[in-house]
Write a protein that holds these residues in place. Structure first.
Motif, PDB file in Angstrom:
ATOM      1  N   LEU A   1       3.037   5.821  -3.196  1.00 11.84           N
ATOM      2  CA  LEU A   1       4.881   6.508  -3.824  1.00 11.84           C
ATOM      3  C   LEU A   1       4.785   6.043  -5.165  1.00 11.84           C
ATOM      4  O   LEU A   1       5.120   6.517  -5.814  1.00 11.84           O
ATOM      5  CB  LEU A   1       6.047   5.779  -3.032  1.00 11.84           C
ATOM      6  CG  LEU A   1       5.737   6.192  -1.363  1.00 11.84           C
ATOM      7  CD1 LEU A   1       6.836   6.022  -0.943  1.00 11.84           C
ATOM      8  CD2 LEU A   1       5.960   8.172  -1.748  1.00 11.84           C
ATOM      9  N   GLY A   2       4.294   4.759  -6.102  1.00  8.09           N
ATOM     10  CA  GLY A   2       3.955   4.040  -7.252  1.00  8.09           C
ATOM     11  C   GLY A   2       5.649   3.709  -7.542  1.00  8.09           C
ATOM     12  O   GLY A   2       6.423   4.522  -8.966  1.00  8.09           O
ATOM     13  N   LEU A   3       6.301   3.084  -6.451  1.00 10.41           N
ATOM     14  CA  LEU A   3       7.117   2.717  -6.937  1.00 10.41           C
ATOM     15  C   LEU A   3       7.253   0.980  -7.776  1.00 10.41           C
ATOM     16  O   LEU A   3       5.699   0.489  -8.199  1.00 10.41           O
ATOM     17  CB  LEU A   3       8.351   2.229  -5.928  1.00 10.41           C
ATOM     18  CG  LEU A   3       8.764   3.532  -5.462  1.00 10.41           C
ATOM     19  CD1 LEU A   3       9.268   2.933  -3.707  1.00 10.41           C
ATOM     20  CD2 LEU A   3       9.743   4.624  -5.873  1.00 10.41           C
TER      21      LEU A   3
ATOM     22  N   THR B   1       9.498  -2.381  -3.807  1.00 14.70           N
ATOM     23  CA  THR B   1       8.149  -2.850  -3.190  1.00 14.70           C
ATOM     24  C   THR B   1       8.161  -4.334  -2.705  1.00 14.70           C
ATOM     25  O   THR B   1       8.525  -4.360  -1.426  1.00 14.70           O
ATOM     26  CB  THR B   1       6.941  -3.036  -3.983  1.00 14.70           C
ATOM     27  OG1 THR B   1       6.241  -1.628  -4.382  1.00 14.70           O
ATOM     28  CG2 THR B   1       5.435  -3.343  -3.382  1.00 14.70           C
ATOM     29  N   GLY B   2       8.765  -4.992  -3.429  1.00 15.51           N
ATOM     30  CA  GLY B   2       9.378  -6.764  -2.835  1.00 15.51           C
ATOM     31  C   GLY B   2      10.617  -6.589  -2.149  1.00 15.51           C
ATOM     32  O   GLY B   2      10.489  -6.924  -1.001  1.00 15.51           O
ATOM     33  N   LEU B   3      11.671  -5.624  -1.751  1.00 21.13           N
ATOM     34  CA  LEU B   3      12.824  -5.509  -1.738  1.00 21.13           C
ATOM     35  C   LEU B   3      12.369  -4.307  -0.006  1.00 21.13           C
ATOM     36  O   LEU B   3      13.112  -5.157   0.797  1.00 21.13           O
ATOM     37  CB  LEU B   3      13.123  -4.546  -2.613  1.00 21.13           C
ATOM     38  CG  LEU B   3      14.758  -5.324  -3.632  1.00 21.13           C
ATOM     39  CD1 LEU B   3      15.552  -4.329  -4.722  1.00 21.13           C
ATOM     40  CD2 LEU B   3      15.323  -5.981  -2.888  1.00 21.13           C
TER      41      LEU B   3
ATOM     42  N   TYR C   1       1.258  -1.453   0.222  1.00 24.01           N
ATOM     43  CA  TYR C   1       0.259   0.054   0.360  1.00 24.01           C
ATOM     44  C   TYR C   1       0.689   1.351  -0.198  1.00 24.01           C
ATOM     45  O   TYR C   1       0.434   1.927  -0.957  1.00 24.01           O
ATOM     46  CB  TYR C   1      -0.568   0.322   1.020  1.00 24.01           C
ATOM     47  CG  TYR C   1      -1.626   1.378   1.143  1.00 24.01           C
ATOM     48  CD1 TYR C   1      -2.953   0.952   0.420  1.00 24.01           C
ATOM     49  CD2 TYR C   1      -1.586   2.279   2.417  1.00 24.01           C
ATOM     50  CE1 TYR C   1      -3.548   2.618   0.127  1.00 24.01           C
ATOM     51  CE2 TYR C   1      -2.473   3.501   1.984  1.00 24.01           C
ATOM     52  CZ  TYR C   1      -3.599   3.361   1.206  1.00 24.01           C
ATOM     53  OH  TYR C   1      -4.013   4.115   1.085  1.00 24.01           O
ATOM     54  N   LEU C   2       2.285   1.512   0.619  1.00 23.72           N
ATOM     55  CA  LEU C   2       3.265   2.424   0.980  1.00 23.72           C
ATOM     56  C   LEU C   2       3.642   3.025   0.268  1.00 23.72           C
ATOM     57  O   LEU C   2       3.942   3.867  -0.777  1.00 23.72           O
ATOM     58  CB  LEU C   2       3.795   2.107   2.070  1.00 23.72           C
ATOM     59  CG  LEU C   2       4.381   3.732   2.717  1.00 23.72           C
ATOM     60  CD1 LEU C   2       3.924   4.803   2.360  1.00 23.72           C
ATOM     61  CD2 LEU C   2       4.901   3.046   3.785  1.00 23.72           C
TER      62      LEU C   2
END
Length: 106
Positions: A44-46, A51-53, A38-39
């Motif tokens: 943030l649209g990364l 996101t996985g890291l 979610y964050l």
């Protein structure tokens, strides 16, 4: 008379595991992964890689902090009780009222 041993379940006393991972870590890891998604992905649209890291970093940090004895880390956040000495007037639960004027007169 022959001495025979009882067969005992060897998994008694062990913590539950799912493969090499402890089962008590899965709920916190799911919360961390959901929060990271979610964050970092939604807000943030990364990319999925970042996101996985970052989710893996959060899960690893949680595992290092709690480890095999999570109470050692988590018990620091439980407040100690505040004990005081109090005095109160004793009042019986079933209180019978006596009428002073109704004494037997002889």
């Amino acid at each position: 008379m022959e001495k025979s041993f009882r067969k005992v379940n060897q998994s008694l006393g062990n913590k539950p595991n799912i493969g090499p991972l402890p089962a008590d870590q899965f709920i916190p890891w799911a919360v961390i992964a959901g929060g990271a998604y979610y964050l970092f992905k939604v807000l943030l649209g990364l990319s999925w890689l970042w996101t996985g890291l970052l989710a893996a970093w959060g899960m690893a940090t949680w595992w290092v902090l709690t480890g095999s004895k999570p109470w050692r880390f988590l018990s620091k956040f439980i407040g100690t009780p505040y004990w005081v000495r109090g005095y109160g007037l004793y009042r019986p639960l079933l209180h019978r009222q006596r009428n002073r004027n109704s004494k037997k007169r002889s």
